[in-house]
Design a protein around this motif. Sequence first.
Motif, PDB file in Angstrom:
ATOM      1  N   LEU A 131     -20.716 -11.910  45.284  1.00  0.00           N
ATOM      2  CA  LEU A 131     -20.864 -13.154  46.024  1.00  0.00           C
ATOM      3  C   LEU A 131     -19.848 -14.137  45.473  1.00  0.00           C
ATOM      4  O   LEU A 131     -19.916 -14.528  44.314  1.00  0.00           O
ATOM      5  CB  LEU A 131     -22.284 -13.711  45.877  1.00  0.00           C
ATOM      6  N   ASN A 132     -18.880 -14.486  46.309  1.00  0.00           N
ATOM      7  CA  ASN A 132     -17.788 -15.375  45.892  1.00  0.00           C
ATOM      8  C   ASN A 132     -17.135 -14.868  44.608  1.00  0.00           C
ATOM      9  O   ASN A 132     -16.805 -15.640  43.695  1.00  0.00           O
ATOM     10  CB  ASN A 132     -18.294 -16.811  45.715  1.00  0.00           C
ATOM     11  N   GLY A 133     -16.974 -13.559  44.523  1.00  0.00           N
ATOM     12  CA  GLY A 133     -16.283 -12.948  43.401  1.00  0.00           C
ATOM     13  C   GLY A 133     -17.151 -12.593  42.213  1.00  0.00           C
ATOM     14  O   GLY A 133     -16.684 -11.932  41.277  1.00  0.00           O
ATOM     15  N   GLU A 134     -18.426 -12.984  42.217  1.00  0.00           N
ATOM     16  CA  GLU A 134     -19.327 -12.698  41.107  1.00  0.00           C
ATOM     17  C   GLU A 134     -20.239 -11.532  41.460  1.00  0.00           C
ATOM     18  O   GLU A 134     -20.861 -11.512  42.520  1.00  0.00           O
ATOM     19  CB  GLU A 134     -20.175 -13.927  40.780  1.00  0.00           C
ATOM     20  N   SER A 135     -20.334 -10.560  40.565  1.00  0.00           N
ATOM     21  CA  SER A 135     -21.150  -9.378  40.822  1.00  0.00           C
ATOM     22  C   SER A 135     -22.627  -9.755  40.959  1.00  0.00           C
ATOM     23  O   SER A 135     -23.158 -10.519  40.152  1.00  0.00           O
ATOM     24  CB  SER A 135     -20.983  -8.367  39.684  1.00  0.00           C
ATOM     25  N   ILE A 136     -23.287  -9.184  41.977  1.00  0.00           N
ATOM     26  CA  ILE A 136     -24.708  -9.461  42.188  1.00  0.00           C
ATOM     27  C   ILE A 136     -25.537  -8.184  42.312  1.00  0.00           C
ATOM     28  O   ILE A 136     -26.735  -8.238  42.568  1.00  0.00           O
ATOM     29  CB  ILE A 136     -24.950 -10.337  43.437  1.00  0.00           C
ATOM     30  N   PHE A 137     -24.920  -7.022  42.135  1.00  0.00           N
ATOM     31  CA  PHE A 137     -25.661  -5.763  42.209  1.00  0.00           C
ATOM     32  C   PHE A 137     -25.401  -4.945  40.960  1.00  0.00           C
ATOM     33  O   PHE A 137     -24.248  -4.718  40.614  1.00  0.00           O
ATOM     34  CB  PHE A 137     -25.252  -4.952  43.444  1.00  0.00           C
TER      35      PHE A 137
ATOM     36  N   ILE B 275     -22.891 -16.996  55.278  1.00  0.00           N
ATOM     37  CA  ILE B 275     -21.933 -16.112  54.620  1.00  0.00           C
ATOM     38  C   ILE B 275     -21.093 -15.370  55.652  1.00  0.00           C
ATOM     39  O   ILE B 275     -21.482 -15.225  56.806  1.00  0.00           O
ATOM     40  CB  ILE B 275     -22.616 -15.051  53.721  1.00  0.00           C
ATOM     41  N   LYS B 276     -19.953 -14.902  55.206  1.00  0.00           N
ATOM     42  CA  LYS B 276     -19.204 -13.859  55.897  1.00  0.00           C
ATOM     43  C   LYS B 276     -19.160 -12.680  54.946  1.00  0.00           C
ATOM     44  O   LYS B 276     -19.201 -12.840  53.720  1.00  0.00           O
ATOM     45  CB  LYS B 276     -17.793 -14.321  56.261  1.00  0.00           C
ATOM     46  N   VAL B 277     -19.126 -11.479  55.499  1.00  0.00           N
ATOM     47  CA  VAL B 277     -19.130 -10.271  54.679  1.00  0.00           C
ATOM     48  C   VAL B 277     -17.805  -9.546  54.876  1.00  0.00           C
ATOM     49  O   VAL B 277     -17.357  -9.350  56.006  1.00  0.00           O
ATOM     50  CB  VAL B 277     -20.296  -9.336  55.051  1.00  0.00           C
ATOM     51  N   GLU B 278     -17.195  -9.165  53.766  1.00  0.00           N
ATOM     52  CA  GLU B 278     -15.942  -8.412  53.818  1.00  0.00           C
ATOM     53  C   GLU B 278     -16.207  -7.012  53.267  1.00  0.00           C
ATOM     54  O   GLU B 278     -16.506  -6.843  52.084  1.00  0.00           O
ATOM     55  CB  GLU B 278     -14.843  -9.127  53.039  1.00  0.00           C
ATOM     56  N   TYR B 279     -16.136  -6.026  54.154  1.00  0.00           N
ATOM     57  CA  TYR B 279     -16.408  -4.636  53.799  1.00  0.00           C
ATOM     58  C   TYR B 279     -15.114  -3.917  53.419  1.00  0.00           C
ATOM     59  O   TYR B 279     -14.100  -4.009  54.124  1.00  0.00           O
ATOM     60  CB  TYR B 279     -17.061  -3.907  54.970  1.00  0.00           C
ATOM     61  N   HIS B 280     -15.175  -3.194  52.296  1.00  0.00           N
ATOM     62  CA  HIS B 280     -14.082  -2.334  51.849  1.00  0.00           C
ATOM     63  C   HIS B 280     -14.636  -0.917  51.767  1.00  0.00           C
ATOM     64  O   HIS B 280     -15.718  -0.700  51.221  1.00  0.00           O
ATOM     65  CB  HIS B 280     -13.570  -2.772  50.477  1.00  0.00           C
ATOM     66  N   LEU B 281     -13.887   0.043  52.270  1.00  0.00           N
ATOM     67  CA  LEU B 281     -14.392   1.410  52.376  1.00  0.00           C
ATOM     68  C   LEU B 281     -13.739   2.323  51.343  1.00  0.00           C
ATOM     69  O   LEU B 281     -12.525   2.262  51.115  1.00  0.00           O
ATOM     70  CB  LEU B 281     -14.148   1.940  53.790  1.00  0.00           C
ATOM     71  N   ALA B 282     -14.572   3.163  50.718  1.00  0.00           N
ATOM     72  CA  ALA B 282     -14.106   4.096  49.694  1.00  0.00           C
ATOM     73  C   ALA B 282     -14.530   5.520  50.051  1.00  0.00           C
ATOM     74  O   ALA B 282     -15.372   5.723  50.933  1.00  0.00           O
ATOM     75  CB  ALA B 282     -14.664   3.695  48.326  1.00  0.00           C
TER      76      ALA B 282
ATOM     77  N   LYS C 207     -31.134 -14.674  48.861  1.00  0.00           N
ATOM     78  CA  LYS C 207     -31.181 -15.921  49.626  1.00  0.00           C
ATOM     79  C   LYS C 207     -30.996 -17.130  48.717  1.00  0.00           C
ATOM     80  O   LYS C 207     -30.293 -18.087  49.068  1.00  0.00           O
ATOM     81  CB  LYS C 207     -32.513 -16.025  50.379  1.00  0.00           C
ATOM     82  N   LYS C 208     -31.624 -17.074  47.549  1.00  0.00           N
ATOM     83  CA  LYS C 208     -31.521 -18.192  46.607  1.00  0.00           C
ATOM     84  C   LYS C 208     -30.091 -18.347  46.113  1.00  0.00           C
ATOM     85  O   LYS C 208     -29.560 -19.474  46.057  1.00  0.00           O
ATOM     86  CB  LYS C 208     -32.463 -17.960  45.426  1.00  0.00           C
ATOM     87  N   TRP C 209     -29.448 -17.234  45.766  1.00  0.00           N
ATOM     88  CA  TRP C 209     -28.083 -17.304  45.257  1.00  0.00           C
ATOM     89  C   TRP C 209     -27.129 -17.865  46.311  1.00  0.00           C
ATOM     90  O   TRP C 209     -26.230 -18.643  45.986  1.00  0.00           O
ATOM     91  CB  TRP C 209     -27.618 -15.915  44.828  1.00  0.00           C
ATOM     92  N   VAL C 210     -27.309 -17.464  47.564  1.00  0.00           N
ATOM     93  CA  VAL C 210     -26.451 -17.977  48.627  1.00  0.00           C
ATOM     94  C   VAL C 210     -26.702 -19.474  48.824  1.00  0.00           C
ATOM     95  O   VAL C 210     -25.758 -20.262  48.979  1.00  0.00           O
ATOM     96  CB  VAL C 210     -26.688 -17.207  49.942  1.00  0.00           C
ATOM     97  N   ALA C 211     -27.968 -19.877  48.805  1.00  0.00           N
ATOM     98  CA  ALA C 211     -28.297 -21.300  48.957  1.00  0.00           C
ATOM     99  C   ALA C 211     -27.678 -22.119  47.834  1.00  0.00           C
ATOM    100  O   ALA C 211     -27.148 -23.222  48.072  1.00  0.00           O
ATOM    101  CB  ALA C 211     -29.813 -21.486  48.982  1.00  0.00           C
ATOM    102  N   GLU C 212     -27.716 -21.598  46.621  1.00  0.00           N
ATOM    103  CA  GLU C 212     -27.114 -22.310  45.484  1.00  0.00           C
ATOM    104  C   GLU C 212     -25.599 -22.410  45.644  1.00  0.00           C
ATOM    105  O   GLU C 212     -25.004 -23.457  45.380  1.00  0.00           O
ATOM    106  CB  GLU C 212     -27.453 -21.588  44.179  1.00  0.00           C
TER     107      GLU C 212
ATOM    108  N   THR D 277     -18.604 -15.944  50.670  1.00  0.00           N
ATOM    109  CA  THR D 277     -18.144 -14.599  51.037  1.00  0.00           C
ATOM    110  C   THR D 277     -18.879 -13.554  50.211  1.00  0.00           C
ATOM    111  O   THR D 277     -18.897 -13.621  48.977  1.00  0.00           O
ATOM    112  CB  THR D 277     -16.632 -14.452  50.793  1.00  0.00           C
ATOM    113  N   LEU D 278     -19.490 -12.608  50.897  1.00  0.00           N
ATOM    114  CA  LEU D 278     -20.111 -11.448  50.260  1.00  0.00           C
ATOM    115  C   LEU D 278     -19.144 -10.281  50.428  1.00  0.00           C
ATOM    116  O   LEU D 278     -18.848  -9.883  51.553  1.00  0.00           O
ATOM    117  CB  LEU D 278     -21.456 -11.133  50.909  1.00  0.00           C
ATOM    118  N   THR D 279     -18.638  -9.762  49.319  1.00  0.00           N
ATOM    119  CA  THR D 279     -17.702  -8.641  49.346  1.00  0.00           C
ATOM    120  C   THR D 279     -18.451  -7.372  48.964  1.00  0.00           C
ATOM    121  O   THR D 279     -19.126  -7.335  47.932  1.00  0.00           O
ATOM    122  CB  THR D 279     -16.540  -8.876  48.367  1.00  0.00           C
ATOM    123  N   ILE D 280     -18.338  -6.340  49.810  1.00  0.00           N
ATOM    124  CA  ILE D 280     -19.066  -5.091  49.575  1.00  0.00           C
ATOM    125  C   ILE D 280     -18.096  -3.915  49.645  1.00  0.00           C
ATOM    126  O   ILE D 280     -17.365  -3.758  50.628  1.00  0.00           O
ATOM    127  CB  ILE D 280     -20.186  -4.893  50.606  1.00  0.00           C
TER     128      ILE D 280
END
Length: 284
Positions: free
Chosen positions: A242-248, A134-141, A262-267, A102-105
């Motif tokens: 990504l799965n709760g871990e910050s990637i940006f 992946i599935k992406v979960e968008y949250h709006l601010a 891509k590498k992080w998702v594959a891992e 899950t990618l949370t944005i």
Amino acid sequence: MPPRFVAAGVSEKNEQGKRAARDRLVQQRERQKASERRRRTLIVASAVVGVLALAAVVGVIAANSGGKGDKSEAGGPVAAPSGATGKDSLAIRVGADDAPSTLTIWEDFRCPVCAQFENAFRDTIHQLENTGQIKVEYHLATIIDGNLGGSGSLRAANAAACAQDAGKFSAYHDVLYRNQPQETDDAFGDNAKLVELSGKVPGLDTPGFRSCVEDGKHDGWVKKSNTAFQNGGFQGTPTAQLNGESIFPKKGNEPITVANLKKWVAEANKGKKPATVTPTPSGS
């Protein structure tokens, strides 16, 4: 006669020496060109990472500056868009429910850093969605509304929720970021502009969508989502996990790039089966 043969031999050796010197010069130039190409590549790569890192800093400043607070935190009915998921139904999901990661944005449609993030990674994210990784979960601010005034963050988020009701959130989301005005230009505060942009998504500009946008059907839900963002301890928009871990702008010591994402998702998905999905259309 012998002196002539000697002269000829010396001439031939001189010519061979000249050819060898020319060959060495050509090889040296090629090595210099290759070195210059590598240097330019490194400069470009560093510049891309630097821009994203700077953008993240700007996002942090935007999220924490101004001291005005969000002007759109008034109470009101909370009508979640169709299919909203997660805690308090504050997430809009794109991609297969059974995708292994899950990618949370967290995003603000007026946020210029969010647009930079989307423009840099949109195609990669859609590819990962459409291949079931992946599935992406968008949250709006609505951070920018609070800092700069106006209502474009709120109005655009409501319109995106209305697009979710029509099953066209992903495409309309992309259209909004492709057509984002300058941060200080509250063009998204005009419902007519948001309806106009819906024409770029086939089948979205309907009486039902227009009514939803103009009536602010999901305003209360957007405000509740923004409150969750403010209470979540996030540093700014965009926030990507990504799965709760910050990637940006980075994961650990590695900066976010298309290759690294891509590498992080594959891992994360190692040994897991991807979901079977129908590709998600993207707006023009």
